[in-house]
Design a protein around this motif. Structure first.
Motif, PDB file in Angstrom:
ATOM      1  N   ALA A 132       0.826  -1.258   0.036  1.00 31.12           N
ATOM      2  CA  ALA A 132      -0.022  -0.147  -0.022  1.00 31.12           C
ATOM      3  C   ALA A 132       0.971   1.096  -0.061  1.00 31.12           C
ATOM      4  CB  ALA A 132      -0.883   0.054   1.190  1.00 31.12           C
ATOM      5  N   LEU A 133       0.204   2.461  -0.341  1.00 30.43           N
ATOM      6  CA  LEU A 133       1.083   3.628   0.013  1.00 30.43           C
ATOM      7  C   LEU A 133       1.881   3.847   0.981  1.00 30.43           C
ATOM      8  CD1 LEU A 133       1.318   6.416  -1.612  1.00 30.43           C
ATOM      9  CD2 LEU A 133      -0.308   7.150  -0.241  1.00 30.43           C
ATOM     10  N   ALA A 134       1.265   3.756   2.099  1.00 31.98           N
ATOM     11  CA  ALA A 134       2.017   3.931   3.464  1.00 31.98           C
ATOM     12  C   ALA A 134       3.161   3.072   3.686  1.00 31.98           C
ATOM     13  CB  ALA A 134       1.042   3.809   4.376  1.00 31.98           C
ATOM     14  N   PHE A 194     -15.614  -1.443  -2.015  1.00 33.51           N
ATOM     15  CA  PHE A 194     -14.626  -0.370  -1.550  1.00 33.51           C
ATOM     16  C   PHE A 194     -13.305  -0.866  -2.168  1.00 33.51           C
ATOM     17  CE2 PHE A 194     -17.945  -1.388   1.670  1.00 33.51           C
ATOM     18  CZ  PHE A 194     -18.289   0.081   2.033  1.00 33.51           C
ATOM     19  N   ARG A 195     -12.691   0.540  -2.342  1.00 34.49           N
ATOM     20  CA  ARG A 195     -11.073   0.314  -2.643  1.00 34.49           C
ATOM     21  C   ARG A 195     -10.358   0.848  -1.713  1.00 34.49           C
ATOM     22  NH1 ARG A 195      -9.638   0.431  -8.639  1.00 34.49           N
ATOM     23  NH2 ARG A 195     -11.758   0.093  -9.708  1.00 34.49           N
ATOM     24  N   TYR A 196      -9.097  -0.225  -1.404  1.00 35.96           N
ATOM     25  CA  TYR A 196      -8.066   0.333  -0.455  1.00 35.96           C
ATOM     26  C   TYR A 196      -6.625   0.758  -0.985  1.00 35.96           C
ATOM     27  CZ  TYR A 196     -11.845  -2.316   2.056  1.00 35.96           C
ATOM     28  OH  TYR A 196     -13.308  -2.875   2.268  1.00 35.96           O
ATOM     29  N   ARG A 197      -6.117   1.595  -0.643  1.00 37.29           N
ATOM     30  CA  ARG A 197      -4.785   1.889  -1.218  1.00 37.29           C
ATOM     31  C   ARG A 197      -3.831   2.563  -0.406  1.00 37.29           C
ATOM     32  NH1 ARG A 197      -5.665   6.023  -5.756  1.00 37.29           N
ATOM     33  NH2 ARG A 197      -6.788   7.015  -4.083  1.00 37.29           N
ATOM     34  N   VAL A 198      -4.245   3.109   0.760  1.00 37.80           N
ATOM     35  CA  VAL A 198      -3.376   4.124   1.382  1.00 37.80           C
ATOM     36  C   VAL A 198      -2.592   3.267   2.502  1.00 37.80           C
ATOM     37  CG1 VAL A 198      -2.996   5.885   3.133  1.00 37.80           C
ATOM     38  CG2 VAL A 198      -4.661   6.119   0.913  1.00 37.80           C
ATOM     39  N   VAL A 199      -3.630   2.462   3.425  1.00 34.89           N
ATOM     40  CA  VAL A 199      -2.727   1.529   4.481  1.00 34.89           C
ATOM     41  C   VAL A 199      -2.809   0.132   3.796  1.00 34.89           C
ATOM     42  CG1 VAL A 199      -3.272   3.155   6.215  1.00 34.89           C
ATOM     43  CG2 VAL A 199      -5.129   1.515   5.704  1.00 34.89           C
ATOM     44  N   ALA A 200      -3.696  -0.180   3.138  1.00 34.74           N
ATOM     45  CA  ALA A 200      -4.054  -1.541   2.688  1.00 34.74           C
ATOM     46  C   ALA A 200      -4.053  -1.485   1.073  1.00 34.74           C
ATOM     47  CB  ALA A 200      -4.995  -2.271   3.183  1.00 34.74           C
ATOM     48  N   ASN A 201      -3.729  -2.329   0.260  1.00 34.80           N
ATOM     49  CA  ASN A 201      -3.762  -2.517  -1.115  1.00 34.80           C
ATOM     50  C   ASN A 201      -4.609  -3.650  -1.427  1.00 34.80           C
ATOM     51  OD1 ASN A 201      -3.717  -2.397  -3.949  1.00 34.80           O
ATOM     52  ND2 ASN A 201      -1.559  -3.269  -3.873  1.00 34.80           N
ATOM     53  N   GLY A 202      -6.226  -3.366  -1.458  1.00 30.77           N
ATOM     54  CA  GLY A 202      -7.068  -4.171  -2.037  1.00 30.77           C
ATOM     55  C   GLY A 202      -8.282  -3.576  -2.159  1.00 30.77           C
ATOM     56  N   MET A 203      -9.405  -4.464  -2.047  1.00 30.67           N
ATOM     57  CA  MET A 203     -10.707  -4.259  -2.467  1.00 30.67           C
ATOM     58  C   MET A 203     -11.700  -5.047  -1.937  1.00 30.67           C
ATOM     59  SD  MET A 203     -10.982  -4.688  -6.558  1.00 30.67           S
ATOM     60  CE  MET A 203      -9.849  -3.523  -6.804  1.00 30.67           C
TER      61      MET A 203
END
Length: 140
Positions: A33-35, A99-108
């Motif tokens: 993820a980004l973080a 939902f999409r997750y990118r900052v603290v997790a990379n998933g959906m």
């Protein structure tokens, strides 16, 4: 015995989905993820240039507006879009993420049928496909 019961509970949504009903699943990708992106593995942009690390370090805070963060988020968006196209539904259209997750997790989070769950688990960029669930917290 508890391990067997746990595995059975994990597969119940798959077995239920085998009858055609889509269930909500959380898909987690291998790319950080980004973080957490610290420059390894090296990720390149569309021109082949390595993207700068985005993880906070040495007392620096995560800057969501930096050019490195924006470039890395764009790369995650591209990878997630490619996953969706590869996971076409029975009607030939990609599933729509809840939902999409990118900052603290990379998933959906996605509503998937059993065939799509198996296909997602077989994809090389996917780290995990797990059923979504709710937990009720109890306090004394």
């Amino acid at each position: 015995m508890n391990r067997v019961l746990g595995m059975l509970l994990l597969w119940l949504p798959v077995l239920a989905g085998a009858q055609g009903a889509a269930q909500v699943w959380i898909v987690t990708f291998k790319a950080p993820a980004l973080a957490a992106y610290d420059g390894a593995p090296v990720v390149a942009d569309a021109r082949g240039k390595a993207l700068a690390p985005t993880a906070a370090s040495n007392g620096r805070r995560l800057d969501l507006q930096s050019s490195a963060a924006r470039a890395y988020l764009q790369r995650l968006d591209q990878q997630q879009a490619a996953f969706l196209v590869a996971l076409n539904g029975k009607d030939g259209t990609p599933p729509q993420p809840l939902f999409r997750y990118r900052v603290v997790a990379n998933g959906m989070a996605l509503a998937l049928d059993a065939a799509q769950v198996q296909a997602a688990r077989a994809m090389p960029d996917v780290a995990a496909v797990e059923p979504d669930f709710s937990r009720r917290t109890r306090t004394a």
